[in-house]
Design an enzyme around this catalytic site. Structure first.
Site, short mmCIF file in Angstrom:
data_model
loop_
_atom_site.label_atom_id
_atom_site.label_comp_id
_atom_site.label_asym_id
_atom_site.label_seq_id
_atom_site.Cartn_x
_atom_site.Cartn_y
_atom_site.Cartn_z
N ASN A 109 0.79 -1.23 0.00
CA ASN A 109 0.00 0.00 0.00
C ASN A 109 0.82 1.28 0.00
OD1 ASN A 109 -2.47 -1.47 0.06
ND2 ASN A 109 -2.02 -1.96 2.20
N ASN B 144 3.73 -10.85 4.39
CA ASN B 144 2.75 -9.77 4.43
C ASN B 144 1.49 -10.18 3.65
OD1 ASN B 144 1.69 -7.05 4.71
ND2 ASN B 144 3.81 -6.39 4.97
N SER C 155 -5.73 -11.36 11.01
CA SER C 155 -7.11 -11.37 10.50
C SER C 155 -8.02 -12.34 11.26
CB SER C 155 -7.11 -11.74 9.01
OG SER C 155 -6.37 -10.79 8.29
C1 FMN Z 1 -5.65 -3.93 8.61
C2 FMN Z 1 -4.27 -4.47 8.45
C3 FMN Z 1 -3.19 -3.63 8.62
C4 FMN Z 1 -1.90 -4.13 8.47
N1 FMN Z 1 -0.86 -3.29 8.68
C5 FMN Z 1 0.42 -3.79 8.63
C6 FMN Z 1 1.51 -2.96 8.92
O1 FMN Z 1 1.37 -1.79 9.24
N2 FMN Z 1 2.75 -3.50 8.81
C7 FMN Z 1 2.97 -4.82 8.47
O2 FMN Z 1 4.13 -5.27 8.41
N3 FMN Z 1 1.93 -5.62 8.21
C8 FMN Z 1 0.67 -5.15 8.28
N4 FMN Z 1 -0.39 -5.98 8.02
C9 FMN Z 1 -0.13 -7.38 7.61
C10 FMN Z 1 -0.20 -8.35 8.79
O3 FMN Z 1 0.79 -8.05 9.75
C11 FMN Z 1 -0.03 -9.81 8.30
O4 FMN Z 1 1.25 -9.94 7.71
C12 FMN Z 1 -1.08 -10.20 7.27
O5 FMN Z 1 -2.34 -9.66 7.60
C13 FMN Z 1 -1.22 -11.73 7.15
O6 FMN Z 1 -1.63 -12.31 8.37
P1 FMN Z 1 -3.17 -12.68 8.69
O7 FMN Z 1 -3.67 -13.48 7.52
O8 FMN Z 1 -3.11 -13.47 9.98
O9 FMN Z 1 -3.88 -11.41 8.84
C14 FMN Z 1 -1.69 -5.50 8.15
C15 FMN Z 1 -2.79 -6.35 7.98
C16 FMN Z 1 -4.07 -5.85 8.13
C17 FMN Z 1 -5.24 -6.79 7.94
#
Ligand code: FMN
Length: 354
Positions: A183, A245, A317
């Site tokens: 992003n 990520n 998530s």
């Molecule tokens: C709303 C949101 C914001 C996120 N912001 C960051 C961030 O600031 N920095 C980062 O390294 N990853 C960020 N992530 C990625 C998460 O740390 C993670 O790598 C990714 O969501 C996959 O894991 P999950 O499937 O358990 O959510 C974000 C994810 C979400 C959903």
């Protein structure tokens, strides 16, 4: 403990329908306020078989909160009370920034997924330092990592990481260099070999302490990229790789927000992130610790990622869908799975499927 656990589960069961009627980012902010205001009971699940040393740090259990939830380091203590072995705050950039226009966060309920294009909205590193200064890290039940990034408008993005290391190293058990957010336009180009060498050389040279530095990568990588990232990381002394990520790919999705632009996380990311972990394990031959992230929602998911080569896992998530008892639940299940398969400790299961 059961009464405390039951009341946490009951609170979530009551709150969840209201949260799901609320716009996603407002619901996220509400949950942060609830953590700050309500007395949070300690519901951690402790078992010696879950603790281990990774990158020279003692982790009481292998389940961490992924960055993005507590961007501004507002609730690390409360998160650890919920049973996480570690929490990663951030991404924090040197200067505060507003991020992308709203709406920028979407729940994909039918897919147990999330799409976000937040764009590193955060209050900046100085504001986080003010909070972290008063967090007595040594007395916490787990570790606090700090994820650092570059400001969108920065003229020298690598310089922002150097600044991040200098600003934050004193307040972190570990630092994560995040170059994998989809992003911030152009950010992921720092994963390319020459740029990565430069980034990591300058960032590591900025350290004045032994704080270990981790690198967080995207799941959308080709095999040659993976070899390069492993090579450069090992040469530059990176202590662990975080895989991964969110993805910009779009597996088939059922929810109405499926076509929103941004990074996809949650259940549809699980198999891709799992495969990337296997790829990184193969490329590194187990010589650099890996942290598995992406679509982990149960003890079975966490155990599979550990058996594939992850020393630690992170979740985000799934918390949206399963609530604040999830870390405890996963740890309890993991301890049972380790015992079932005859492992004395979690470290013994790391990479056994490799
Ligand atoms: C709303 C949101 C914001 C996120 N912001 C960051 C961030 O600031 N920095 C980062 O390294 N990853 C960020 N992530 C990625 C998460 O740390 C993670 O790598 C990714 O969501 C996959 O894991 P999950 O499937 O358990 O959510 C974000 C994810 C979400 C959903």
């Amino acid at each position: 403990m059961d009464i405390v656990l039951d009341s946490t589960a009951m609170f979530y069961a009551i709150a969840r329908p209201f949260m799901f009627l609320t716009e996603a980012e407002s619901a996220h902010n509400l949950s942060l306020s609830a953590l700050k205001l309500a007395p949070i009971p300690t519901i951690a699940f402790a078992d010696n078989c879950l603790s281990q040393t990774v990158a020279g740090l003692h982790f009481p259990n292998p389940v961490g909160l992924a960055p993005g939830y507590d961007k501004n380091a507002e609730v690390p203590v409360e998160i650890l009370r919920l049973g996480f072995g570690f929490t990663e705050v951030g991404t924090l950039t040197p200067l505060p920034q507003a991020g992308n226009p709203k709406p920028r966060l979407f729940r994909l309920e039918k897919d147990a997924a999330v799409i976000n294009r937040m764009g590193f909205n955060n209050e900046g590193q100085a504001a986080a330092v003010k909070r972290l200064k008063y967090t007595a890290r040594g007395s916490l039940s787990g570790l606090v990592g700090i994820n650092i990034g570059a400001n969108k408008d920065s003229e020298d993005r690598i310089a922002d990481y150097v600044t991040g290391v200098s600003n934050m190293e004193a307040y972190a058990d570990y630092l994560t260099i995040n170059i994998s957010s989809p992003n911030t336009p152009g950010l992921r180009a720092l994963q390319d070999k020459a740029a990565l060498h430069d980034l990591l050389a300058r960032s590591m040279a900025a350290r004045t302490t032994a704080t270990p530095v981790f690198l967080k990568v995207a799941p959308d990588l080709e095999p040659a990229d993976i070899d390069d990232i492993v090579d450069v990381s090992m040469q530059r002394g990176i202590a662990a790789l975080i895989v991964s990520n969110t993805t910009i790919s779009r597996p088939p999705l059922k929810s109405r927000h499926a076509s929103e632009i941004g990074g996809l996380s949650g259940a549809p990311l699980r198999d891709l992130a799992h495969q990337r972990l296997i790829d990184f394990r193969k490329a590194s031959g187990g010589s650099i610790p890996l942290i598995g992230v992406g679509g982990i929602a149960s003890a079975n998911d966490a155990y599979a990622r550990i058996r594939a080569g992850a020393s630690l896992v992170q979740i985000y998530s799934a918390l949206v869908y399963k609530g604040p008892g999830l870390a405890r639940h996963i740890n309890e299940g993991l301890a049972n799975l380790l015992k079932r398969d005859g492992f004395a400790c979690v470290a013994d299961a790391v990479g056994v499927d490799g």
